[in-house]
Design an enzyme around this catalytic site. Sequence first.
Site, short mmCIF file in Angstrom:
data_model
loop_
_atom_site.label_atom_id
_atom_site.label_comp_id
_atom_site.label_asym_id
_atom_site.label_seq_id
_atom_site.Cartn_x
_atom_site.Cartn_y
_atom_site.Cartn_z
N ARG A 5 0.89 -1.11 -0.07
CA ARG A 5 0.19 0.15 0.16
C ARG A 5 0.79 1.19 -0.07
O ARG A 5 0.60 2.24 -0.70
CB ARG A 5 -0.95 -0.07 1.18
CG ARG A 5 -1.98 0.96 1.25
CD ARG A 5 -3.08 0.46 2.25
NE ARG A 5 -4.03 1.84 2.21
CZ ARG A 5 -4.23 2.51 3.14
NH1 ARG A 5 -3.78 2.16 4.36
NH2 ARG A 5 -5.28 3.52 3.27
N HIS A 54 0.54 4.18 -2.80
CA HIS A 54 0.32 5.48 -2.47
C HIS A 54 1.30 6.29 -2.83
O HIS A 54 0.91 7.72 -3.17
CB HIS A 54 -0.06 5.63 -0.98
CG HIS A 54 -1.82 5.08 -0.58
ND1 HIS A 54 -2.38 5.79 0.35
CD2 HIS A 54 -2.32 3.95 -1.08
CE1 HIS A 54 -3.69 5.24 0.27
NE2 HIS A 54 -3.60 4.03 -0.53
N ASN A 89 -4.11 8.65 3.94
CA ASN A 89 -2.62 8.04 4.37
C ASN A 89 -2.31 7.54 6.05
O ASN A 89 -1.43 7.07 6.24
CB ASN A 89 -1.49 8.53 3.67
CG ASN A 89 -1.43 8.66 2.28
OD1 ASN A 89 -1.87 7.61 1.94
ND2 ASN A 89 -0.54 9.59 1.65
N HIS A 129 -5.67 -6.10 -2.84
CA HIS A 129 -6.65 -6.26 -1.70
C HIS A 129 -6.65 -7.69 -1.29
O HIS A 129 -7.27 -7.82 -0.31
CB HIS A 129 -7.98 -5.84 -2.16
CG HIS A 129 -7.94 -4.23 -2.15
ND1 HIS A 129 -9.26 -3.38 -2.37
CD2 HIS A 129 -7.03 -3.46 -1.80
CE1 HIS A 129 -8.92 -2.04 -2.48
NE2 HIS A 129 -7.67 -2.16 -1.99
#
Length: 326
Positions: free
Chosen positions: A67, A71, A99, A196
């Site tokens: 992640r 991001h 975040n 995911h």
Amino acid sequence: MAKPKDLIMFRSVLVAAALLLVALKEEAHGLSLNYYDHKCPGAEAAVTAAVRQAMAKDSTVPAGLLRLHFHDCFVRGCDASVLLDSTGNVTAEKDGPPNVSLHSFFVIDNAKQAVEALCPGVVSCADILAFAARDAVALSGGPSWVVPVGRRDGRVSLVSETSTLPGPRASFEQLKQAFHARGLSTKDLVVLSGGHTLGFAHCSSFQDRIHINNNGGPQQVDPALNPSFAASLRRACPANNTVRAAGSGLDATSTAFDNTYYRMLQAGRGLLSSDEALLTHPKTRAFVALYAASQEAFFRAFAKSMLRMSGLNGGNEVRANCRRVN
């Protein structure tokens, strides 16, 4: 006639060759497959060791690293700007609403310290993050790939720019626009959503799917959700939930990288609205079906999409400390 083992080995060779061709294309983006071969030959192994050590103590590390990389790349390109701490005058990306739940920064810090001990000032934090995301996937049972390197670290990190990150309630059109704006395809959208398969979501990310206001009547659930799955989510996240750590795994095998995510999505057990959005368009629905049926196809596609995403342009320096500019 070829033996099954021979066929499996042959397919593995073909997959490796295809991924190598994708990686070679990154040379055009200023990245290279052998950038550290002479400058810092032990860099990649040092990062892998740091990831492996952290995973041994914390099973949530792989999801955190994957992640972090996503991001990072989706804001200013893969420039490690997500790793920068806020200063007195500037609030950084890591403190933005999308975040605040990011974690595993310490793994990158440890990897950077190990790499700096080998070859000071050579390996960028952005490359370390790309290595670590790949290792997180591979060490969780997923595919591996050759990471082109030579990224530079950025000097700018602004909380305001995190608003462009696709959120857990994004519609298909919003997701498609976010990916296309970064040169990524609709297929990449479905494939990278498969990340995911690792991780956990807090109640706040899906509360609106299991507690829908009903004009004063009993609260309803999203009809797209499997009823027993919705009931389990309501038990984990009651309407008056005050437990900040409460939530659910993003799929039933949330520490293993596999294709369970797609199979759950087809069964009405996709957790987030943005997951469910993949079933609202014929093209994305077909990709979901493909990857639900074939883990091999998903793994092959995921490695290619990660290579495309990690080729997004980044910064202009090699930071000595990943948390602050030089």
